[in-house]
Scaffold this motif. Structure first.
Motif, PDB file in Angstrom:
ATOM      1  N   LYS A   1      15.629  41.140 -30.283  1.00 28.16           N
ATOM      2  CA  LYS A   1      15.456  40.664 -31.185  1.00 28.16           C
ATOM      3  C   LYS A   1      15.202  41.169 -32.650  1.00 28.16           C
ATOM      4  CE  LYS A   1      16.870  36.264 -29.742  1.00 28.16           C
ATOM      5  NZ  LYS A   1      16.435  35.445 -29.363  1.00 28.16           N
ATOM      6  N   LEU A   2      13.054  41.475 -32.223  1.00 25.39           N
ATOM      7  CA  LEU A   2      12.387  41.643 -33.351  1.00 25.39           C
ATOM      8  C   LEU A   2      13.014  43.357 -34.510  1.00 25.39           C
ATOM      9  CD1 LEU A   2       8.927  39.770 -32.276  1.00 25.39           C
ATOM     10  CD2 LEU A   2       8.439  42.314 -33.450  1.00 25.39           C
ATOM     11  N   ILE A   3      13.349  44.009 -33.526  1.00 17.72           N
ATOM     12  CA  ILE A   3      13.423  45.467 -33.849  1.00 17.72           C
ATOM     13  C   ILE A   3      14.819  44.536 -35.102  1.00 17.72           C
ATOM     14  CG2 ILE A   3      14.233  46.951 -33.585  1.00 17.72           C
ATOM     15  CD1 ILE A   3      11.883  46.423 -32.747  1.00 17.72           C
ATOM     16  N   LYS A   4      15.621  44.297 -34.112  1.00 14.84           N
ATOM     17  CA  LYS A   4      16.863  43.511 -35.262  1.00 14.84           C
ATOM     18  C   LYS A   4      16.171  43.305 -36.752  1.00 14.84           C
ATOM     19  CE  LYS A   4      20.830  40.479 -35.130  1.00 14.84           C
ATOM     20  NZ  LYS A   4      21.064  39.361 -34.525  1.00 14.84           N
ATOM     21  N   LEU A   5      15.539  41.997 -36.446  1.00 16.29           N
ATOM     22  CA  LEU A   5      14.611  41.436 -37.965  1.00 16.29           C
ATOM     23  C   LEU A   5      13.960  42.806 -38.565  1.00 16.29           C
ATOM     24  CD1 LEU A   5      13.020  38.236 -36.568  1.00 16.29           C
ATOM     25  CD2 LEU A   5      15.008  38.775 -37.754  1.00 16.29           C
ATOM     26  N   TRP A   6      13.818  43.952 -38.136  1.00 18.92           N
ATOM     27  CA  TRP A   6      12.862  44.777 -38.608  1.00 18.92           C
ATOM     28  C   TRP A   6      13.903  45.257 -40.055  1.00 18.92           C
ATOM     29  CZ3 TRP A   6       7.706  44.290 -39.156  1.00 18.92           C
ATOM     30  CH2 TRP A   6       7.241  45.468 -39.402  1.00 18.92           C
ATOM     31  N   ALA A   7      14.723  45.669 -38.907  1.00 16.46           N
ATOM     32  CA  ALA A   7      16.138  46.319 -39.292  1.00 16.46           C
ATOM     33  C   ALA A   7      17.044  45.367 -40.935  1.00 16.46           C
ATOM     34  CB  ALA A   7      17.390  47.123 -38.707  1.00 16.46           C
ATOM     35  N   GLU A   8      16.749  44.439 -40.507  1.00 17.35           N
ATOM     36  CA  GLU A   8      16.941  43.149 -41.581  1.00 17.35           C
ATOM     37  C   GLU A   8      16.244  42.501 -42.784  1.00 17.35           C
ATOM     38  OE1 GLU A   8      18.855  39.303 -39.276  1.00 17.35           O
ATOM     39  OE2 GLU A   8      17.663  38.405 -41.183  1.00 17.35           O
ATOM     40  N   LYS A   9      15.048  43.324 -42.774  1.00 25.64           N
ATOM     41  CA  LYS A   9      14.287  43.013 -43.152  1.00 25.64           C
ATOM     42  C   LYS A   9      14.209  44.559 -44.805  1.00 25.64           C
ATOM     43  CE  LYS A   9       8.871  41.216 -43.867  1.00 25.64           C
ATOM     44  NZ  LYS A   9       8.280  42.981 -43.361  1.00 25.64           N
ATOM     45  N   GLU A  10      14.719  45.248 -43.371  1.00 31.55           N
ATOM     46  CA  GLU A  10      14.883  46.795 -44.855  1.00 31.55           C
ATOM     47  C   GLU A  10      16.135  46.818 -45.196  1.00 31.55           C
ATOM     48  OE1 GLU A  10      13.739  51.186 -42.949  1.00 31.55           O
ATOM     49  OE2 GLU A  10      13.743  51.267 -45.283  1.00 31.55           O
ATOM     50  N   THR A  11      17.008  46.172 -45.172  1.00 37.06           N
ATOM     51  CA  THR A  11      17.957  45.662 -45.725  1.00 37.06           C
ATOM     52  C   THR A  11      17.914  44.585 -46.644  1.00 37.06           C
ATOM     53  OG1 THR A  11      19.606  46.114 -43.536  1.00 37.06           O
ATOM     54  CG2 THR A  11      20.240  44.834 -45.364  1.00 37.06           C
ATOM     55  N   ARG A  12      17.255  43.780 -46.572  1.00 38.93           N
ATOM     56  CA  ARG A  12      16.930  42.399 -47.466  1.00 38.93           C
ATOM     57  C   ARG A  12      16.243  43.422 -48.576  1.00 38.93           C
ATOM     58  NH1 ARG A  12      16.510  37.225 -44.511  1.00 38.93           N
ATOM     59  NH2 ARG A  12      15.274  36.352 -46.980  1.00 38.93           N
ATOM     60  N   ASN A  13      15.077  44.141 -48.409  1.00 35.37           N
ATOM     61  CA  ASN A  13      14.261  44.543 -49.237  1.00 35.37           C
ATOM     62  C   ASN A  13      14.874  44.922 -50.050  1.00 35.37           C
ATOM     63  OD1 ASN A  13      12.271  42.915 -48.510  1.00 35.37           O
ATOM     64  ND2 ASN A  13      11.506  45.040 -46.798  1.00 35.37           N
ATOM     65  N   LEU A  14      15.340  46.789 -49.526  1.00 34.97           N
ATOM     66  CA  LEU A  14      16.714  47.138 -50.128  1.00 34.97           C
ATOM     67  C   LEU A  14      17.913  46.467 -51.532  1.00 34.97           C
ATOM     68  CD1 LEU A  14      17.345  50.329 -47.848  1.00 34.97           C
ATOM     69  CD2 LEU A  14      16.250  49.915 -49.391  1.00 34.97           C
ATOM     70  N   LYS A  15      18.213  46.156 -50.568  1.00 28.52           N
ATOM     71  CA  LYS A  15      19.035  44.378 -51.904  1.00 28.52           C
ATOM     72  C   LYS A  15      18.059  44.686 -53.274  1.00 28.52           C
ATOM     73  CE  LYS A  15      22.396  43.864 -48.774  1.00 28.52           C
ATOM     74  NZ  LYS A  15      23.158  42.775 -47.604  1.00 28.52           N
ATOM     75  N   ARG A  16      17.077  43.559 -52.582  1.00 25.75           N
ATOM     76  CA  ARG A  16      16.456  43.406 -53.775  1.00 25.75           C
ATOM     77  C   ARG A  16      15.488  44.565 -54.301  1.00 25.75           C
ATOM     78  NH1 ARG A  16      10.914  38.835 -52.333  1.00 25.75           N
ATOM     79  NH2 ARG A  16      12.628  38.177 -51.318  1.00 25.75           N
ATOM     80  N   MET A  17      15.493  45.400 -54.160  1.00 30.87           N
ATOM     81  CA  MET A  17      15.105  46.772 -55.220  1.00 30.87           C
ATOM     82  C   MET A  17      16.288  47.316 -55.782  1.00 30.87           C
ATOM     83  SD  MET A  17      12.481  48.018 -51.880  1.00 30.87           S
ATOM     84  CE  MET A  17      12.348  49.881 -53.132  1.00 30.87           C
ATOM     85  N   ARG A  18      17.301  46.925 -55.587  1.00 28.75           N
ATOM     86  CA  ARG A  18      18.754  47.646 -55.869  1.00 28.75           C
ATOM     87  C   ARG A  18      18.904  47.112 -57.367  1.00 28.75           C
ATOM     88  NH1 ARG A  18      20.936  52.549 -54.549  1.00 28.75           N
ATOM     89  NH2 ARG A  18      22.936  51.377 -55.739  1.00 28.75           N
TER      90      ARG A  18
END
Ligand code: ADP
Ligand code: MG
Length: 347
Positions: free
Chosen positions: A105-122
């Protein structure tokens, strides 16, 4: 770190690495079967917390087909958990896999966080991989590079000083943009997490990037500033900002609306006219106080004490901040604001 291009036997290379746990393997197989991915090639990077593979997309609704992509698989055996897992494995009382479940669950959150951050940056126009698909701990994103060869990281780039100067400017402007437009601090900014391709800087590895709300955001930013100031100073770029100056440059709101290149030029002129280039060691010595002081994130994080000193707090700890340190622009501004509020209250 070059991808082994093994066309044809789709999963062989990836599974050979023996890093995919059964569930991850299942998800990846499903991606191949459903056409999300056409094929997976070799490992581009095998890190402590994640592995990155080179792959090609297949035919799948909502995804551009037949393009190179990078698959970042966050390891479910991430270090912090590994040690603990060792103690649990083999103990019959912990065979219920509950801890394993929580780790996932925690690792999944980690991947989700990277995805959301990338979207914000784009959406702020920062060059970074585009997230294509996220499934649990597996993030598919656009590939920075070509034909299976990832673009070099700044660590591996060889260009002359003039070009380094341009890259330096891209980096510091990107830091500013991330801060003001994305409200993010990278928190692991280094020559390993910046790529350079066709004269363009690419920011990667943002799973740990934090929102400015994070109590330690400014401390992370300080660390990023030291890392970048050190790197470009050692590359011989003239008139680089000291870590402290870079920090001010990133957070400065007065620079909003002004031509950022002119603003940088002004700072650099100021640096070269006041003593010229200094080694990073000298800079760090001069900035010693800044380096040590805990930088409060907002007004609620500091409170003035009766004796005129200021106490700064984060969520767990209290730090003493002596008044002499309030010369730091942010702290100073916050103190003034705090004082004004206090005055208004007593009116
Ligand atoms: P780690 O947490 O292991 O540092 P990174 O996101 O930094 O994970 O990725 C590790 C390496 O994989 C990078 O240094 C880069 O060489 C490569 N890489 C990561 N993302 C991409 C991408 N989108 N395109 C091409 N190469 C990538
Ligand atoms: Mg990295």
């Amino acid at each position: 770190t070059r991808a082994n291009r093994v066309r044809g036997n789709k999963m062989d290379v990836a599974t050979e690495e023996k890093v995919m746990d059964p569930r991850t393997k299942t998800i990846v197989f499903k991606m191949l079967n459903s056409g999300v991915l056409r094929e997976i090639h070799g490992v581009v990077s095998a890190g402590k917390e994640a592995n990155v593979y080179h792959a090609v997309t297949g035919d799948y609704e909502g995804i551009e087909s037949n393009v190179e992509c990078a698959i970042k698989i966050f390891k479910t055996s991430m270090n912090e958990f590994k040690n603990r897992a060792e103690y649990l494995e083999g103990d019959y009382r912990f065979k219920n896999k509950k801890s394993q479940h929580n780790t996932r669950k925690l690792i999944k959150l980690w991947a989700e966080k990277e995805t959301r951050n990338l979207k914000r940056m784009r959406s702020a126009g920062i060059q970074c991989p585009e997230p294509i698909l996220l499934r649990e701990n597996i993030l598919i994103m656009s590939f920075i590079g070509r034909d299976g060869f990832p673009a070099p990281r700044l660590r591996d780039v060889e260009v002359d000083t003039q070009v380094w100067k341009g890259i330096y400017h891209s980096v510091i402007k990107t830091m500013r943009k991330m801060y003001h437009q994305c409200k993010l601090v990278h928190a692991d900014l280094s020559e390993y997490n910046l790529m350079y391709r066709k004269r363009v800087l690419w920011v990667i590895d943002v799973a740990q990037a934090v929102d400015l709300d994070h109590p330690l955001a400014l401390d992370f930013l300080k660390k990023d500033c030291v890392s970048m100031a050190t790197f470009f100073n050692k590359k011989g770029v003239q008139s680089t900002m000291s870590p402290r100056r870079l920090f001010d440059f990133v957070v400065e709101t007065a620079a909003e609306g002004v031509d950022i290149d002119q603003y940088i030029e002004k700072i650099e002129q100021d640096i070269s006219s006041s003593g010229g280039p200094k080694s990073i060691e000298e800079q760090l010595k001069e900035d010693a106080v800044f380096m040590q002081v805990y930088i409060p994130r907002n007004l609620s994080a500091i409170r003035p004490l009766p004796d005129g000193t200021v106490e700064a707090r984060n969520d767990q700890d209290y730090f003493e901040v002596v008044t002499g340190l309030s010369t730091h622009s942010i702290l100073y501004a916050m103190l003034e604001e705090n004082q004004k509020e206090g005055e208004e209250e007593t009116k």
